[in-house]
Write a protein that holds these residues in place. Structure first.
Motif, PDB file in Angstrom:
ATOM      1  N   ARG A 239       7.940   8.239  -8.676  1.00 46.03           N
ATOM      2  CA  ARG A 239       6.867   8.836  -7.859  1.00 46.03           C
ATOM      3  C   ARG A 239       6.246   7.798  -6.936  1.00 46.03           C
ATOM      4  NH1 ARG A 239       4.741  12.189 -12.844  1.00 46.03           N
ATOM      5  NH2 ARG A 239       6.166  13.928 -12.686  1.00 46.03           N
ATOM      6  N   ARG A 240       7.135   7.172  -6.136  1.00 44.58           N
ATOM      7  CA  ARG A 240       6.698   6.142  -5.192  1.00 44.58           C
ATOM      8  C   ARG A 240       7.417   6.284  -3.865  1.00 44.58           C
ATOM      9  NH1 ARG A 240       7.010   0.544  -8.742  1.00 44.58           N
ATOM     10  NH2 ARG A 240       5.242   1.040 -10.072  1.00 44.58           N
ATOM     11  N   TYR A 241       6.671   6.019  -2.805  1.00 40.91           N
ATOM     12  CA  TYR A 241       7.238   5.774  -1.481  1.00 40.91           C
ATOM     13  C   TYR A 241       7.083   4.282  -1.252  1.00 40.91           C
ATOM     14  CZ  TYR A 241       7.342  10.731  -0.235  1.00 40.91           C
ATOM     15  OH  TYR A 241       7.625  12.081  -0.173  1.00 40.91           O
ATOM     16  N   PHE A 242       8.055   3.659  -0.565  1.00 46.28           N
ATOM     17  CA  PHE A 242       7.961   2.211  -0.421  1.00 46.28           C
ATOM     18  C   PHE A 242       8.685   1.682   0.809  1.00 46.28           C
ATOM     19  CE2 PHE A 242      11.669   3.120  -2.990  1.00 46.28           C
ATOM     20  CZ  PHE A 242      12.638   2.216  -2.579  1.00 46.28           C
TER      21      PHE A 242
ATOM     22  N   GLU B 237       2.054   4.953  -4.934  1.00 47.06           N
ATOM     23  CA  GLU B 237       2.347   5.878  -6.026  1.00 47.06           C
ATOM     24  C   GLU B 237       1.624   7.189  -5.746  1.00 47.06           C
ATOM     25  OE1 GLU B 237       0.984   3.766  -9.496  1.00 47.06           O
ATOM     26  OE2 GLU B 237       2.953   2.823  -9.729  1.00 47.06           O
ATOM     27  N   TYR B 238       2.207   8.274  -6.260  1.00 51.05           N
ATOM     28  CA  TYR B 238       1.595   9.579  -6.050  1.00 51.05           C
ATOM     29  C   TYR B 238       1.725  10.441  -7.296  1.00 51.05           C
ATOM     30  CZ  TYR B 238       6.373  11.262  -5.278  1.00 51.05           C
ATOM     31  OH  TYR B 238       7.703  11.565  -5.423  1.00 51.05           O
ATOM     32  N   GLU B 239       0.904  11.483  -7.333  1.00 53.00           N
ATOM     33  CA  GLU B 239       0.977  12.515  -8.362  1.00 53.00           C
ATOM     34  C   GLU B 239       1.188  13.838  -7.660  1.00 53.00           C
ATOM     35  OE1 GLU B 239      -2.656  12.464 -10.578  1.00 53.00           O
ATOM     36  OE2 GLU B 239      -2.311  10.436 -11.341  1.00 53.00           O
ATOM     37  N   GLU B 240       2.066  14.642  -8.222  1.00 53.52           N
ATOM     38  CA  GLU B 240       2.274  15.978  -7.668  1.00 53.52           C
ATOM     39  C   GLU B 240       1.221  16.913  -8.241  1.00 53.52           C
ATOM     40  OE1 GLU B 240       6.357  17.358  -7.167  1.00 53.52           O
ATOM     41  OE2 GLU B 240       6.950  15.441  -8.060  1.00 53.52           O
ATOM     42  N   ARG B 241       0.600  17.653  -7.346  1.00 54.66           N
ATOM     43  CA  ARG B 241      -0.404  18.642  -7.737  1.00 54.66           C
ATOM     44  C   ARG B 241      -0.035  19.955  -7.065  1.00 54.66           C
ATOM     45  NH1 ARG B 241      -5.726  14.847  -7.405  1.00 54.66           N
ATOM     46  NH2 ARG B 241      -5.033  13.409  -9.028  1.00 54.66           N
ATOM     47  N   PRO B 242      -0.525  21.077  -7.561  1.00 52.57           N
ATOM     48  CA  PRO B 242      -0.163  22.364  -6.943  1.00 52.57           C
ATOM     49  C   PRO B 242      -0.456  22.363  -5.439  1.00 52.57           C
ATOM     50  CG  PRO B 242      -1.328  22.725  -9.003  1.00 52.57           C
ATOM     51  CD  PRO B 242      -1.413  21.241  -8.704  1.00 52.57           C
ATOM     52  N   GLY B 243       0.602  22.455  -4.643  1.00 57.12           N
ATOM     53  CA  GLY B 243       0.456  22.525  -3.193  1.00 57.12           C
ATOM     54  C   GLY B 243       0.131  21.221  -2.503  1.00 57.12           C
ATOM     55  N   ALA B 244       0.180  20.102  -3.229  1.00 57.29           N
ATOM     56  CA  ALA B 244      -0.218  18.835  -2.609  1.00 57.29           C
ATOM     57  C   ALA B 244       0.359  17.643  -3.358  1.00 57.29           C
ATOM     58  CB  ALA B 244      -1.740  18.732  -2.583  1.00 57.29           C
ATOM     59  N   LEU B 245       0.316  16.500  -2.691  1.00 57.38           N
ATOM     60  CA  LEU B 245       0.580  15.216  -3.335  1.00 57.38           C
ATOM     61  C   LEU B 245      -0.698  14.407  -3.255  1.00 57.38           C
ATOM     62  CD1 LEU B 245       4.055  13.984  -2.000  1.00 57.38           C
ATOM     63  CD2 LEU B 245       3.534  15.029  -4.185  1.00 57.38           C
ATOM     64  N   ALA B 246      -1.087  13.811  -4.364  1.00 56.12           N
ATOM     65  CA  ALA B 246      -2.257  12.931  -4.381  1.00 56.12           C
ATOM     66  C   ALA B 246      -1.747  11.494  -4.369  1.00 56.12           C
ATOM     67  CB  ALA B 246      -3.094  13.189  -5.614  1.00 56.12           C
TER      68      ALA B 246
ATOM     69  N   VAL C 188       3.880   7.580   4.962  1.00 54.51           N
ATOM     70  CA  VAL C 188       3.909   8.554   3.881  1.00 54.51           C
ATOM     71  C   VAL C 188       3.241   9.854   4.313  1.00 54.51           C
ATOM     72  CG1 VAL C 188       3.055   9.091   1.554  1.00 54.51           C
ATOM     73  CG2 VAL C 188       4.085   6.863   2.038  1.00 54.51           C
ATOM     74  N   LEU C 189       2.111   9.765   4.980  1.00 53.58           N
ATOM     75  CA  LEU C 189       1.437  10.985   5.457  1.00 53.58           C
ATOM     76  C   LEU C 189       2.308  11.759   6.433  1.00 53.58           C
ATOM     77  CD1 LEU C 189      -2.225   9.683   5.818  1.00 53.58           C
ATOM     78  CD2 LEU C 189      -1.304  11.229   4.042  1.00 53.58           C
ATOM     79  N   GLU C 190       2.999  11.065   7.321  1.00 51.90           N
ATOM     80  CA  GLU C 190       3.909  11.722   8.258  1.00 51.90           C
ATOM     81  C   GLU C 190       5.046  12.399   7.505  1.00 51.90           C
ATOM     82  OE1 GLU C 190       5.098   8.908  11.254  1.00 51.90           O
ATOM     83  OE2 GLU C 190       3.037   8.652  11.947  1.00 51.90           O
ATOM     84  N   GLU C 191       5.585  11.734   6.489  1.00 47.23           N
ATOM     85  CA  GLU C 191       6.662  12.314   5.667  1.00 47.23           C
ATOM     86  C   GLU C 191       6.180  13.566   4.955  1.00 47.23           C
ATOM     87  OE1 GLU C 191      10.229  12.923   3.614  1.00 47.23           O
ATOM     88  OE2 GLU C 191       9.831  11.691   5.373  1.00 47.23           O
ATOM     89  N   ILE C 192       5.007  13.507   4.378  1.00 52.99           N
ATOM     90  CA  ILE C 192       4.458  14.666   3.650  1.00 52.99           C
ATOM     91  C   ILE C 192       4.252  15.843   4.602  1.00 52.99           C
ATOM     92  CG2 ILE C 192       2.412  15.513   2.435  1.00 52.99           C
ATOM     93  CD1 ILE C 192       2.176  12.667   1.234  1.00 52.99           C
ATOM     94  N   ARG C 193       3.782  15.571   5.789  1.00 50.57           N
ATOM     95  CA  ARG C 193       3.529  16.659   6.771  1.00 50.57           C
ATOM     96  C   ARG C 193       4.814  17.358   7.181  1.00 50.57           C
ATOM     97  NH1 ARG C 193      -0.147  12.635   9.514  1.00 50.57           N
ATOM     98  NH2 ARG C 193      -2.160  13.105   8.596  1.00 50.57           N
ATOM     99  N   THR C 194       5.949  16.678   7.124  1.00 47.48           N
ATOM    100  CA  THR C 194       7.217  17.278   7.559  1.00 47.48           C
ATOM    101  C   THR C 194       7.877  18.126   6.465  1.00 47.48           C
ATOM    102  OG1 THR C 194       8.564  15.366   6.938  1.00 47.48           O
ATOM    103  CG2 THR C 194       7.661  15.411   9.186  1.00 47.48           C
ATOM    104  N   ARG C 195       7.324  18.117   5.290  1.00 49.71           N
ATOM    105  CA  ARG C 195       7.894  18.915   4.178  1.00 49.71           C
ATOM    106  C   ARG C 195       7.731  20.382   4.407  1.00 49.71           C
ATOM    107  NH1 ARG C 195       6.656  16.476  -1.620  1.00 49.71           N
ATOM    108  NH2 ARG C 195       8.056  14.725  -1.519  1.00 49.71           N
TER     109      ARG C 195
END
Length: 71
Positions: free
Chosen positions: A18-21, A32-41, A64-71
Motif C-alpha cells: 500500500r505504497r506509491y514511491f 503509504e495509504y489506506e483504502e477506505r470506501p470510495g477513497a484512499l487516505a 499520487v494525487l494525479e494518479e488517484i484522480r485518473t482512476r
C-alpha cells in the motif's frame, strides 16, 4: 539538491505494501495509504534523509494525487 521535478521520475506502485514511491539514486521516497470506501487516505510520507530538502515529498504527493484522480 535543487528543487525536484515530478517529470524527472516515474511514479511506481506497490499494492501489497500500500505504497506509491519514487526510486531516486538508490533511495526510495514513498507515501503509504489506506483504502477506505470510495477513497484512499494518504497516511505517511517518507523521504530518506539523503533526499530531503529538494521538494520530493511535494512532488510525490502531487504525482499520487494525479494518479488517484485518473482512476
Amino acid at each position: 539538491m535543487g528543487l525536484f521535478s515530478v517529470a524527472s521520475c516515474t511514479l511506481l506502485h506497490d499494492a501489497a505494501a500500500r505504497r506509491y514511491f519514487f526510486e531516486i539514486d538508490g533511495h526510495r521516497a514513498y507515501i503509504e495509504y489506506e483504502e477506505r470506501p470510495g477513497a484512499l487516505a494518504l497516511t505517511h510520507t517518507i523521504v530518506p534523509e539523503e533526499l530531503r530538502g529538494g521538494g520530493i515529498a511535494a512532488a510525490l504527493t502531487q504525482a499520487v494525487l494525479e494518479e488517484i484522480r485518473t482512476r
